[in-house]
Write a protein that holds these residues in place. Structure first.
Motif, PDB file in Angstrom:
ATOM      1  N   LEU A 103      -4.122  -2.415   9.698  1.00  0.00           N
ATOM      2  CA  LEU A 103      -2.861  -2.912   9.147  1.00  0.00           C
ATOM      3  C   LEU A 103      -2.279  -1.943   8.125  1.00  0.00           C
ATOM      4  O   LEU A 103      -1.062  -1.712   8.093  1.00  0.00           O
ATOM      5  CB  LEU A 103      -3.053  -4.291   8.519  1.00  0.00           C
ATOM      6  CG  LEU A 103      -3.349  -5.436   9.490  1.00  0.00           C
ATOM      7  CD1 LEU A 103      -3.688  -6.703   8.725  1.00  0.00           C
ATOM      8  CD2 LEU A 103      -2.188  -5.664  10.432  1.00  0.00           C
ATOM      9  N   ASN A 104      -3.118  -1.371   7.276  1.00  0.00           N
ATOM     10  CA  ASN A 104      -2.643  -0.405   6.282  1.00  0.00           C
ATOM     11  C   ASN A 104      -2.088   0.839   6.973  1.00  0.00           C
ATOM     12  O   ASN A 104      -1.047   1.364   6.574  1.00  0.00           O
ATOM     13  CB  ASN A 104      -3.766  -0.034   5.314  1.00  0.00           C
ATOM     14  CG  ASN A 104      -3.291   0.912   4.245  1.00  0.00           C
ATOM     15  OD1 ASN A 104      -2.461   0.557   3.417  1.00  0.00           O
ATOM     16  ND2 ASN A 104      -3.797   2.128   4.270  1.00  0.00           N
ATOM     17  N   GLY A 105      -2.772   1.312   8.000  1.00  0.00           N
ATOM     18  CA  GLY A 105      -2.284   2.471   8.751  1.00  0.00           C
ATOM     19  C   GLY A 105      -0.957   2.187   9.437  1.00  0.00           C
ATOM     20  O   GLY A 105      -0.033   3.012   9.408  1.00  0.00           O
ATOM     21  N   ALA A 106      -0.841   1.002  10.028  1.00  0.00           N
ATOM     22  CA  ALA A 106       0.414   0.621  10.682  1.00  0.00           C
ATOM     23  C   ALA A 106       1.543   0.513   9.655  1.00  0.00           C
ATOM     24  O   ALA A 106       2.669   0.959   9.907  1.00  0.00           O
ATOM     25  CB  ALA A 106       0.247  -0.698  11.429  1.00  0.00           C
ATOM     26  N   LEU A 163     -10.551 -10.527   1.424  1.00  0.00           N
ATOM     27  CA  LEU A 163     -10.095  -9.701   2.545  1.00  0.00           C
ATOM     28  C   LEU A 163      -9.167 -10.488   3.461  1.00  0.00           C
ATOM     29  O   LEU A 163      -8.189  -9.936   3.982  1.00  0.00           O
ATOM     30  CB  LEU A 163     -11.289  -9.147   3.323  1.00  0.00           C
ATOM     31  CG  LEU A 163     -12.076  -8.061   2.599  1.00  0.00           C
ATOM     32  CD1 LEU A 163     -13.393  -7.778   3.316  1.00  0.00           C
ATOM     33  CD2 LEU A 163     -11.255  -6.795   2.461  1.00  0.00           C
ATOM     34  N   LEU A 164      -9.436 -11.765   3.636  1.00  0.00           N
ATOM     35  CA  LEU A 164      -8.547 -12.603   4.440  1.00  0.00           C
ATOM     36  C   LEU A 164      -7.161 -12.661   3.799  1.00  0.00           C
ATOM     37  O   LEU A 164      -6.141 -12.501   4.479  1.00  0.00           O
ATOM     38  CB  LEU A 164      -9.125 -14.012   4.586  1.00  0.00           C
ATOM     39  CG  LEU A 164      -8.241 -15.018   5.320  1.00  0.00           C
ATOM     40  CD1 LEU A 164      -8.023 -14.603   6.765  1.00  0.00           C
ATOM     41  CD2 LEU A 164      -8.843 -16.404   5.236  1.00  0.00           C
ATOM     42  N   ALA A 165      -7.105 -12.857   2.484  1.00  0.00           N
ATOM     43  CA  ALA A 165      -5.819 -12.924   1.782  1.00  0.00           C
ATOM     44  C   ALA A 165      -5.060 -11.604   1.889  1.00  0.00           C
ATOM     45  O   ALA A 165      -3.844 -11.594   2.133  1.00  0.00           O
ATOM     46  CB  ALA A 165      -6.047 -13.286   0.310  1.00  0.00           C
ATOM     47  N   VAL A 166      -5.758 -10.484   1.729  1.00  0.00           N
ATOM     48  CA  VAL A 166      -5.101  -9.181   1.827  1.00  0.00           C
ATOM     49  C   VAL A 166      -4.597  -8.945   3.250  1.00  0.00           C
ATOM     50  O   VAL A 166      -3.481  -8.437   3.449  1.00  0.00           O
ATOM     51  CB  VAL A 166      -6.053  -8.054   1.377  1.00  0.00           C
ATOM     52  CG1 VAL A 166      -5.455  -6.688   1.634  1.00  0.00           C
ATOM     53  CG2 VAL A 166      -6.402  -8.214  -0.097  1.00  0.00           C
ATOM     54  N   ASN A 167      -5.378  -9.336   4.248  1.00  0.00           N
ATOM     55  CA  ASN A 167      -4.944  -9.168   5.636  1.00  0.00           C
ATOM     56  C   ASN A 167      -3.729 -10.037   5.943  1.00  0.00           C
ATOM     57  O   ASN A 167      -2.811  -9.596   6.637  1.00  0.00           O
ATOM     58  CB  ASN A 167      -6.092  -9.453   6.599  1.00  0.00           C
ATOM     59  CG  ASN A 167      -7.080  -8.318   6.670  1.00  0.00           C
ATOM     60  OD1 ASN A 167      -6.718  -7.158   6.490  1.00  0.00           O
ATOM     61  ND2 ASN A 167      -8.338  -8.624   6.898  1.00  0.00           N
ATOM     62  N   VAL A 168      -3.703 -11.261   5.417  1.00  0.00           N
ATOM     63  CA  VAL A 168      -2.532 -12.125   5.614  1.00  0.00           C
ATOM     64  C   VAL A 168      -1.303 -11.489   4.962  1.00  0.00           C
ATOM     65  O   VAL A 168      -0.212 -11.478   5.542  1.00  0.00           O
ATOM     66  CB  VAL A 168      -2.798 -13.544   5.063  1.00  0.00           C
ATOM     67  CG1 VAL A 168      -1.510 -14.359   4.969  1.00  0.00           C
ATOM     68  CG2 VAL A 168      -3.827 -14.267   5.931  1.00  0.00           C
ATOM     69  N   LEU A 169      -1.475 -10.936   3.771  1.00  0.00           N
ATOM     70  CA  LEU A 169      -0.378 -10.247   3.091  1.00  0.00           C
ATOM     71  C   LEU A 169       0.138  -9.079   3.938  1.00  0.00           C
ATOM     72  O   LEU A 169       1.356  -8.922   4.119  1.00  0.00           O
ATOM     73  CB  LEU A 169      -0.843  -9.738   1.727  1.00  0.00           C
ATOM     74  CG  LEU A 169       0.167  -8.945   0.916  1.00  0.00           C
ATOM     75  CD1 LEU A 169       1.318  -9.841   0.477  1.00  0.00           C
ATOM     76  CD2 LEU A 169      -0.512  -8.334  -0.294  1.00  0.00           C
ATOM     77  N   TYR A 170      -0.776  -8.292   4.487  1.00  0.00           N
ATOM     78  CA  TYR A 170      -0.355  -7.157   5.328  1.00  0.00           C
ATOM     79  C   TYR A 170       0.316  -7.627   6.612  1.00  0.00           C
ATOM     80  O   TYR A 170       1.246  -6.982   7.101  1.00  0.00           O
ATOM     81  CB  TYR A 170      -1.539  -6.238   5.646  1.00  0.00           C
ATOM     82  CG  TYR A 170      -1.574  -5.040   4.729  1.00  0.00           C
ATOM     83  CD1 TYR A 170      -0.650  -4.019   4.864  1.00  0.00           C
ATOM     84  CD2 TYR A 170      -2.521  -4.921   3.731  1.00  0.00           C
ATOM     85  CE1 TYR A 170      -0.666  -2.914   4.023  1.00  0.00           C
ATOM     86  CE2 TYR A 170      -2.555  -3.835   2.886  1.00  0.00           C
ATOM     87  CZ  TYR A 170      -1.616  -2.834   3.044  1.00  0.00           C
ATOM     88  OH  TYR A 170      -1.630  -1.753   2.210  1.00  0.00           O
ATOM     89  N   ILE A 218       3.793  -8.219   5.658  1.00  0.00           N
ATOM     90  CA  ILE A 218       4.510  -6.947   5.509  1.00  0.00           C
ATOM     91  C   ILE A 218       4.886  -6.394   6.876  1.00  0.00           C
ATOM     92  O   ILE A 218       6.008  -5.915   7.087  1.00  0.00           O
ATOM     93  CB  ILE A 218       3.670  -5.942   4.702  1.00  0.00           C
ATOM     94  CG1 ILE A 218       3.582  -6.400   3.241  1.00  0.00           C
ATOM     95  CG2 ILE A 218       4.249  -4.530   4.799  1.00  0.00           C
ATOM     96  CD1 ILE A 218       2.571  -5.646   2.416  1.00  0.00           C
ATOM     97  N   LEU A 219       3.960  -6.478   7.828  1.00  0.00           N
ATOM     98  CA  LEU A 219       4.276  -5.986   9.176  1.00  0.00           C
ATOM     99  C   LEU A 219       5.344  -6.853   9.844  1.00  0.00           C
ATOM    100  O   LEU A 219       6.140  -6.340  10.633  1.00  0.00           O
ATOM    101  CB  LEU A 219       3.009  -5.905  10.024  1.00  0.00           C
ATOM    102  CG  LEU A 219       2.077  -4.766   9.631  1.00  0.00           C
ATOM    103  CD1 LEU A 219       0.840  -4.738  10.529  1.00  0.00           C
ATOM    104  CD2 LEU A 219       2.758  -3.421   9.671  1.00  0.00           C
ATOM    105  N   ALA A 220       5.381  -8.136   9.515  1.00  0.00           N
ATOM    106  CA  ALA A 220       6.452  -8.990  10.040  1.00  0.00           C
ATOM    107  C   ALA A 220       7.803  -8.512   9.514  1.00  0.00           C
ATOM    108  O   ALA A 220       8.800  -8.509  10.258  1.00  0.00           O
ATOM    109  CB  ALA A 220       6.204 -10.447   9.650  1.00  0.00           C
ATOM    110  N   LEU A 221       7.851  -8.085   8.253  1.00  0.00           N
ATOM    111  CA  LEU A 221       9.081  -7.512   7.717  1.00  0.00           C
ATOM    112  C   LEU A 221       9.458  -6.230   8.455  1.00  0.00           C
ATOM    113  O   LEU A 221      10.632  -5.994   8.770  1.00  0.00           O
ATOM    114  CB  LEU A 221       8.938  -7.215   6.221  1.00  0.00           C
ATOM    115  CG  LEU A 221       8.876  -8.414   5.293  1.00  0.00           C
ATOM    116  CD1 LEU A 221       8.562  -7.976   3.872  1.00  0.00           C
ATOM    117  CD2 LEU A 221      10.189  -9.177   5.341  1.00  0.00           C
TER     118      LEU A 221
END
Length: 105
Positions: free
Chosen positions: A19-22, A82-89, A92-95
């Motif tokens: 997700l961070n790379g994307a 990690l679940l919370a950070v992944n949901v946040l990312y 961001i990808l939805a944006l």
């Protein structure tokens, strides 16, 4: 058949790396195209290439956690963090998907 080691944090860490790379790639693309502005005040003054390289470096650092004993932790705190950070990312990808749709369709 080999027994797999218990690595409960492996998937969430891999997900975060991807997700961070994307996010880095799509941010770079959006900044170059002039379709978006960087929302992070710490990165706003940097060039698109610098932001992308920071994201690549961060993804590499996150991936290095896969080589440590962290992936074997049985900690609820780290699993939920990690679940919370992944949901946040994912948000961001939805944006990113939203601006891609608006700009290119």
């Amino acid at each position: 058949m080999a027994i797999q080691p218990n690595t409960p944090l492996k998937k969430p860490i891999w997900t975060l790396v991807i997700l961070n790379g994307a996010d880095g790639f799509l941010t770079y693309w959006g900044l170059l195209a002039g379709a978006i502005e960087e929302a992070n005040p710490l990165l706003r003054s940097l060039t698109p290439l610098t932001i992308f390289m920071i994201k690549v470096l961060l993804s590499a650092c996150l991936a290095s956690f896969l080589l440590t004993s962290l992936v074997r932790l049985q900690s609820r705190f780290w699993r939920y963090f990690l679940l919370a950070v992944n949901v946040l990312y994912f948000g961001i990808l939805a944006l990113h998907i939203t601006w891609l749709t608006l700009v290119y369709l």
